[in-house]
Design an enzyme around this catalytic site. Structure first.
Site, short mmCIF file in Angstrom:
data_model
loop_
_atom_site.label_atom_id
_atom_site.label_comp_id
_atom_site.label_asym_id
_atom_site.label_seq_id
_atom_site.Cartn_x
_atom_site.Cartn_y
_atom_site.Cartn_z
CD GLU A 92 12.10 -5.29 7.31
OE1 GLU A 92 13.12 -4.89 7.85
OE2 GLU A 92 11.92 -5.30 6.09
CB CYS A 105 5.36 0.01 8.60
SG CYS A 105 5.93 -0.70 7.07
CB CYS A 112 9.24 -9.58 -1.41
SG CYS A 112 8.07 -8.89 -2.59
CB CYS A 116 11.27 -3.80 -6.65
SG CYS A 116 9.50 -4.04 -6.88
CB CYS A 119 12.78 -3.41 -2.84
SG CYS A 119 11.98 -3.91 -1.31
N GLY A 159 7.26 -7.94 1.69
CA GLY A 159 6.21 -8.73 1.05
C GLY A 159 5.30 -7.90 0.16
CD GLU A 160 2.31 -6.62 -3.99
OE1 GLU A 160 3.13 -5.69 -3.96
OE2 GLU A 160 1.07 -6.45 -3.98
CB SER A 191 1.92 -0.09 -0.22
OG SER A 191 2.84 0.29 -1.21
CB SER A 214 5.18 0.67 -5.39
OG SER A 214 4.87 0.58 -4.02
CG LEU A 215 3.60 4.70 -11.33
CD1 LEU A 215 2.78 3.54 -11.85
CD2 LEU A 215 2.88 6.01 -11.61
CG HIS A 216 8.79 3.10 -7.49
ND1 HIS A 216 8.74 4.06 -6.52
CD2 HIS A 216 8.52 1.93 -6.86
CE1 HIS A 216 8.47 3.50 -5.35
NE2 HIS A 216 8.30 2.21 -5.53
CG ASN A 290 15.14 4.86 2.50
OD1 ASN A 290 15.49 5.84 3.13
ND2 ASN A 290 13.88 4.45 2.47
CB CYS A 333 13.15 -0.87 2.02
SG CYS A 333 12.20 0.63 1.87
N1 SAH Z 1 5.17 -4.77 -2.05
C1 SAH Z 1 4.46 -3.58 -1.70
C2 SAH Z 1 4.65 -3.12 -0.27
C3 SAH Z 1 6.03 -3.20 0.33
S1 SAH Z 1 7.23 -2.03 -0.16
C4 SAH Z 1 4.79 -2.48 -2.67
O1 SAH Z 1 5.61 -2.69 -3.55
O2 SAH Z 1 4.19 -1.42 -2.59
C5 SAH Z 1 6.72 -0.50 0.50
C6 SAH Z 1 7.22 0.68 -0.29
O3 SAH Z 1 8.64 0.86 -0.12
C7 SAH Z 1 6.99 0.52 -1.78
O4 SAH Z 1 6.52 1.72 -2.33
C8 SAH Z 1 8.39 0.23 -2.27
O5 SAH Z 1 8.51 0.48 -3.63
C9 SAH Z 1 9.19 1.13 -1.38
N2 SAH Z 1 10.64 0.86 -1.38
C10 SAH Z 1 11.28 -0.30 -1.55
N3 SAH Z 1 12.61 -0.13 -1.51
C11 SAH Z 1 12.82 1.18 -1.29
C12 SAH Z 1 13.98 1.99 -1.12
N4 SAH Z 1 15.20 1.48 -1.20
N5 SAH Z 1 13.79 3.30 -0.89
C13 SAH Z 1 12.54 3.84 -0.80
N6 SAH Z 1 11.43 3.15 -0.94
C14 SAH Z 1 11.56 1.82 -1.19
#
Ligand code: SAH
Length: 343
Positions: A92, A105, A112, A116, A119, A159-160, A191, A214-216, A290, A333
């Site tokens: 996608e 994007c 992946c 996470c 995701c 994907g990462e 990212s 992507s720290l979170h 999301n 996502c």
């Molecule tokens: N694997 C990479 C890039 C793909 S994800 C990464 O982890 O950065 C792109 C971004 O979307 C990342 O910051 C990821 O954490 C975020 N993401 C994934 N699921 C999400 C969700 N449900 N809501 C908001 N952001 C999300």
């Protein structure tokens, strides 16, 4: 047998192919010029002999990204794409329209393996890496489809990117090639969920792209629960790599922080984050998460987000809140791909 992906080739590699196959070297540059124009069949390369086009047709795939579905948001013109690959896999992508131009994007893997918990791309695991040609092919395909020129690329689809390091690096070189697609590195954001070793490798390339992490969560135990990658590369290892990155490249890192109600959006978590990145060359992008149907996570309330931002700013950390685009078309996502696969 899958054909080789000509869109992955540099100009030099195509020149070599020509010479090895008894053709003139200049045919390489000619063909490369056509590829970066986004041709979808070798027939479109009008100044090439028919015999050569047939040879290319038999050896290579050119149109490696086919549009399987396209949905445009009524709200903000964000367009979500589903593409079909040569082997039938579905990936996608999203095209966003901003005042300053179009931003795409792109996905870097089919699925992946990072797992996470918030995701949707992680739910089915990984199928395979994309080739560099399949990554840049997403740009060619969308530009043709819309009749536009893309001005920004974010590697934030499924994907990462750093788990597919070689192909992603080749993609970056292709997209940046002044004799090719010629997009400035400053218009590209990569990212990552935090593969520390590869962040260091990327720093050593010293490219001027924007690195987003992507720290979170800034608490090891809780980050591990959200993002299994934290078991291998904990916050200490990740931050060490980030400092190395800013030292070598002198580029500001973006920390992405998806706020999940009651999970990582408390004042205590904001303070931990503030302490962790205080004084760094960085900024924080707060993202209301999301909702993913398969998981029981809800986005934080606006008031919690505002409070979180205020705490961070108290540590001198520049903080923005990401504007939501395409919310009416699941343009986030892995949701559309998942829906499609479930049909
Ligand atoms: N694997 C990479 C890039 C793909 S994800 C990464 O982890 O950065 C792109 C971004 O979307 C990342 O910051 C990821 O954490 C975020 N993401 C994934 N699921 C999400 C969700 N449900 N809501 C908001 N952001 C999300």
């Amino acid at each position: 047998m899958l054909k080789k992906d000509i869109r992955s080739y540099s100009c030099e590699a195509i020149e070599n192919f020509m010479v090895e196959n008894g053709e003139k070297k200049f045919r390489g540059k000619q063909l490369y010029g056509w590829i970066v124009k986004g041709i979808q069949s070798f027939d479109e390369a009008i100044n090439m002999p028919k015999s050569l086009k047939e040879k290319l047709e038999a050896t290579f795939i050119l149109d490696n990204i086919k549009i399987a579905k396209r949905v445009t948001s009524d709200k903000d013109r964000t367009t979500k794409y589903l593409y079909e690959l040569q082997d039938g896999h579905i990936i996608e992508g999203v095209l966003m329209s901003y005042k300053h131009g179009y931003s795409i994007c792109v996905s870097t893997q089919v699925g992946c393996k990072m797992g996470c918990t918030f995701c949707a791309s992680a739910i089915g695991g990984i199928e395979r890496n994309l080739t560099a040609g399949e990554i840049i092919g997403q740009l060619y395909t969308v530009e043709k489809d819309m009749g536009i020129k893309i001005s920004n690329v974010v590697l934030m689809g499924s994907g990462e990117p750093l788990d597919n390091y070689e192909e992603v690096l080749q993609f970056l070189k292709l997209v940046n090639d002044p004799k090719g697609y010629n997009l400035g590195m400053r218009h590209i954001t990569l990212s990552t969920c935090g593969i520390a070793d590869k962040i260091k490798d990327l720093a050593d390339e010293n490219m001027q792209l924007t690195l987003a992490i992507s720290l979170h969560c800034a608490n090891d135990e809780e980050r591990t629960a959200l993002m299994p990658v934290n078991k291998k590369y904990n916050l200490t290892a990740l931050m060490k790599a980030c400092h190395y990155y800013t030292d070598v490249t002198n580029r500001r890192i973006t920390f992405e922080y998806g706020l999940i109600a009651g999970v990582n959006d408390t004042e205590e978590r904001a303070k931990e984050l503030g302490k962790l990145i205080q004084g760094m060359l960085c900024h924080v992008n707060l993202i209301p998460i999301n909702q993913v149907i398969e998981r029981d996570y809800q986005p934080s309330k606006e008031s919690s987000i505002a409070k979180f931002k205020k705490v961070l700013e108290g540590y001198g950390v520049t903080t923005t809140i990401r504007r939501e685009l395409g919310s009416d078309i699941n343009a986030a996502c892995g949701q559309l791909r998942k829906n499609h696969l479930d049909d």
